[in-house]
Design a protein around this motif. Structure first.
Motif, mmCIF file in Angstrom:
data_model
loop_
_atom_site.group_PDB
_atom_site.id
_atom_site.type_symbol
_atom_site.label_atom_id
_atom_site.label_comp_id
_atom_site.label_asym_id
_atom_site.label_seq_id
_atom_site.Cartn_x
_atom_site.Cartn_y
_atom_site.Cartn_z
ATOM 1 N N ALA A 292 33.656 -5.625 6.015
ATOM 2 C CA ALA A 292 34.108 -6.728 6.854
ATOM 3 C C ALA A 292 32.945 -7.277 7.683
ATOM 4 O O ALA A 292 32.783 -8.491 7.813
ATOM 5 C CB ALA A 292 35.237 -6.264 7.763
ATOM 6 N N CYS A 293 32.114 -6.377 8.217
ATOM 7 C CA CYS A 293 30.958 -6.805 9.017
ATOM 8 C C CYS A 293 30.019 -7.682 8.187
ATOM 9 O O CYS A 293 29.580 -8.735 8.643
ATOM 10 C CB CYS A 293 30.156 -5.599 9.501
ATOM 11 S SG CYS A 293 30.810 -4.864 10.976
ATOM 12 N N VAL A 294 29.720 -7.217 6.961
ATOM 13 C CA VAL A 294 28.778 -7.965 6.130
ATOM 14 C C VAL A 294 29.308 -9.370 5.867
ATOM 15 O O VAL A 294 28.594 -10.369 6.027
ATOM 16 C CB VAL A 294 28.510 -7.224 4.800
ATOM 17 C CG1 VAL A 294 27.690 -8.092 3.857
ATOM 18 C CG2 VAL A 294 27.793 -5.917 5.057
ATOM 19 N N VAL A 295 30.577 -9.462 5.494
ATOM 20 C CA VAL A 295 31.139 -10.776 5.179
ATOM 21 C C VAL A 295 31.162 -11.668 6.426
ATOM 22 O O VAL A 295 30.760 -12.834 6.375
ATOM 23 C CB VAL A 295 32.542 -10.622 4.554
ATOM 24 C CG1 VAL A 295 33.209 -11.977 4.382
ATOM 25 C CG2 VAL A 295 32.431 -9.921 3.211
ATOM 26 N N ILE A 296 31.579 -11.101 7.553
ATOM 27 C CA ILE A 296 31.658 -11.909 8.780
ATOM 28 C C ILE A 296 30.262 -12.353 9.238
ATOM 29 O O ILE A 296 30.047 -13.517 9.587
ATOM 30 C CB ILE A 296 32.358 -11.115 9.907
ATOM 31 C CG1 ILE A 296 33.817 -10.831 9.546
ATOM 32 C CG2 ILE A 296 32.288 -11.858 11.232
ATOM 33 C CD1 ILE A 296 34.697 -12.049 9.449
#
Lengths: 321, 304
Positions: A292-296
């Motif tokens: 989720a962090c990478v995508v955000i």
């Protein structure tokens, strides 16, 4: 008729051009995002069997098999990716096993802190770097110019986390005038922001300087000079306005760098943002949060770049896409 | 007559371009910043090579009698440990010396990995164009939209850490920079007469790329890879600092910083010296790289 149409282009035509350009830019972001999801999916998939994380160690092989079936882990990889992508599009990155809540929620909760730190640092960097770059170009080869370029080379050579550590040593340990960890008051922002600003501003200064020098050689600057306009006025009025355009691009190019630097700076100062979250989640193998962090973070970077392009269009009437 | 003069000046230009490699030492002496960078790089390389002989102590030698001694000039320090000792009594000076090895190894070899992948991708992308170009460029876009450190962290989260892994990870995350640079160079060179001529006489695509395009990209390549070594060293230090890169007992500057950070209040020297070592090394490489860029860039002919 044709003449009339072209004459009118100035207002409505410009807007449709801009809208078309924006649509195309947003469409171009789709394959990039897809690639990012493929990469994160593959790496998380390689990171090992999630059932070993989710089940207690005394679980039997049968329990594991049931769990694998339930999670769809026995499907071929591309089917699993399809499911992953579908879930991501619905904002579902899975649950964080560390927090026991949906991963996206954890990430979104930490986002404001990161955006605050990165935003303030970007603003400070631009406010420091532009005047320094311009003054440097204006006084080319002077002591000031040499000092600025020397210091900016030095600034770029220092790892940002080390700068952070040294600032903690100076202001937190020795002078004891600023807080060194956490987030709360404005005083907490000072050191992490200074760390990131030192790193980012020193990247921007030489670019602003070389852009200014290039512009100072343009014909219209020579014309302005030959008309007897003072040196000061030429630099700050004629050249500066035109130097602003590349400065926007330069600044936008620093954004991934800044976000990356923020990841580590946040860890140094225990700033409760995405950087700290991602480092802790990797350490704890909480992979849904990492995904989720990478995508955000990618989305934030892309949005910032898009914004920079729009600003670029608005301030330079020559640019049409 | 005129044609003759033109050929002569062409010849002169040709000679000039080819002699630049031989001119480098003379040009280096004329540039104070280039010279500074060169000297720093040579010294760091010598230290890395001869660290074994130069170190007064074994870097992992624990000495519980001389724990946390400050550097020799500070109160309580002794000349036995000129940069002091860490909390396990290990000599900071020896550790800083040996730490140069990891930094240079990772810095140089990750650039080799990135350079190879990036050059192949850039050549393919620029030379063939079309869908090959689109696919490769979208991949580089993706890499440019995600902070390098984050990307490296994600890969390292699932891999065993060590020098080789780091070389691989940094190489794999930084190749798009080479691919983009090589591609734009190739696009420029593709329109040149000699490339067109080679194609007309039926030279194969691969041969044109290797024999006619690649040698012309070399100057740009040298500049970018020199500067990339500096970036890779910084990335390695960051990752090791976060505990995702080099792992103890291997000594690296990043690892030393991450140890020292916890003892800032009492043992400032533990985190200070490895940081200075990184900064000086990176500064040297950058000065050298910037100087190379200025001399090798044909746009700067007049500066010579």
């Amino acid at each position: 008729m044709a003449q009339k149409a072209s004459g009118r282009k100035s207002s409505t035509g410009m807007e449709t051009d801009m809208a078309k350009y924006l649509v195309r830019r947003i469409l171009q972001m789709i394959p990039v995002l897809l690639i990012i999801t493929v990469i994160t999916f593959l790496f998380v998939n390689l990171s090992g069997d999630p059932t070993s994380m989710l089940l207690p160690p005394e679980a039997t092989a049968e329990d594991r098999e049931v769990m694998r079936e339930a999670l769809g882990l026995n499907e071929p990889l591309y089917v699993q990716y399809g499911i992953f992508l579908k879930n991501v599009l619905h904002g579902d990155f899975g649950r964080s096993f560390r927090y026991g809540v949906p991963a996206l929620g954890v990430v979104l909760e930490k986002m404001p802190a990161s955006i605050q730190l990165a935003g303030i640092s970007l603003l400070c960097s631009v406010l420091v770097a532009i005047p320094l770059g311009i003054l440097s170009a204006h006084t080319k080869d002077s002591v000031f110019d040499i000092a600025v370029s020397g210091l900016s080379s030095l600034g770029r050579s220092m790892p940002s986390f080390w700068v952070g550590i040294m600032l903690i040593l100076l202001f937190g340990v020795t002078l004891k005038i600023l807080p060194v960890s956490g987030r709360g008051t404005w005083a907490h922002v000072v050191l992490p922001c200074a760390t990131l600003t030192i790193n980012t501003a020193t990247q921007i200064v030489p670019l602003v300087r070389s852009n200014m020098l290039e512009i100072m050689q343009q014909d219209y600057i020579r014309t302005a000079r030959s008309k007897g306009i003072s040196n000061q006025k030429v630099t700050f009025k004629h050249a500066f306005k035109n130097a602003l355009v590349p400065v926007v691009t330069i600044t936008a190019l620093q954004i991934p760098n800044l976000v990356g630097g923020a990841l580590i700076t946040e860890t140094v100062f225990a700033w409760p943002g995405l950087g700290q979250l991602v480092v802790q989640s990797i350490g704890a193998h909480d992979m849904s949060v990492v995904q989720a962090c990478v995508v955000i973070i990618t989305l934030i970077t892309m949005a910032a770049n898009l914004l920079a392009d729009v600003v670029y269009c608005l301030i330079d009437p020559r640019i049409r896409y | 007559m005129q044609a003759d003069a033109a050929t002569r000046s062409d010849n002169k230009k040709f000679k000039k371009e080819h002699s630049i490699m031989f001119d480098l030492p003379r040009l280096l002496l004329k540039s104070p910043s280039g010279m500074t960078g060169f000297v720093i790089v040579v010294i760091v390389m010598l230290i890395a090579l001869f660290a074994g002989v130069l170190m007064p102590y074994a870097p992992e030698e624990i000495d519980l009698v001389h724990m946390a001694e400050p550097p020799c000039w500070a109160k309580g320090g002794s000349t036995a440990h000129i940069l002091g000792t860490d909390i396990l009594g290990r000599d900071v000076f020896s550790r800083v010396l040996i730490g140069s090895r990891v930094s240079l190894l990772v810095g140089i070899f990750s650039v080799v990995v990135a350079g190879i992948i990036g050059t192949v991708m850039g050549l393919l992308s620029g030379y063939f164009g079309g869908w090959v170009d689109s696919v490769i460029m979208r991949i580089t876009d993706a890499f440019h939209s995600i902070p390098l450190t984050l990307f490296a962290m994600v890969i390292l989260a699932v891999m065993r850490t060590g020098v080789l892994t780091l070389v691989f990870v940094i190489g794999v995350t930084t190749w798009p920079f080479y691919a983009r640079m090589i591609r734009s160079e190739v696009l420029g060179l593709k329109g040149q007469e000699y490339v067109k001529a080679a194609r007309t006489i039926g030279t194969s695509g691969i041969r044109i790329m290797l024999k006619h395009i690649l040698p012309n990209i070399l100057p740009t390549f040298i500049v970018v890879s020199t500067l990339s070594v500096a970036t890779s060293i910084l990335i390695e230090a960051s990752l090791s600092f976060l505990g995702l890169g080099i792992q103890p007992p291997t000594v690296s500057w990043g690892v030393m910083l991450s140890d020292g950070r916890n003892y800032l209040a009492t043992n400032w020297w533990m985190a200070t010296f490895p940081g200075i070592a990184i900064s000086v090394t990176v500064l040297g490489i950058m000065l050298l790289g910037n100087w190379l860029r200025d001399v090798l860039d044909p746009k700067n002919q007049g500066l010579r």
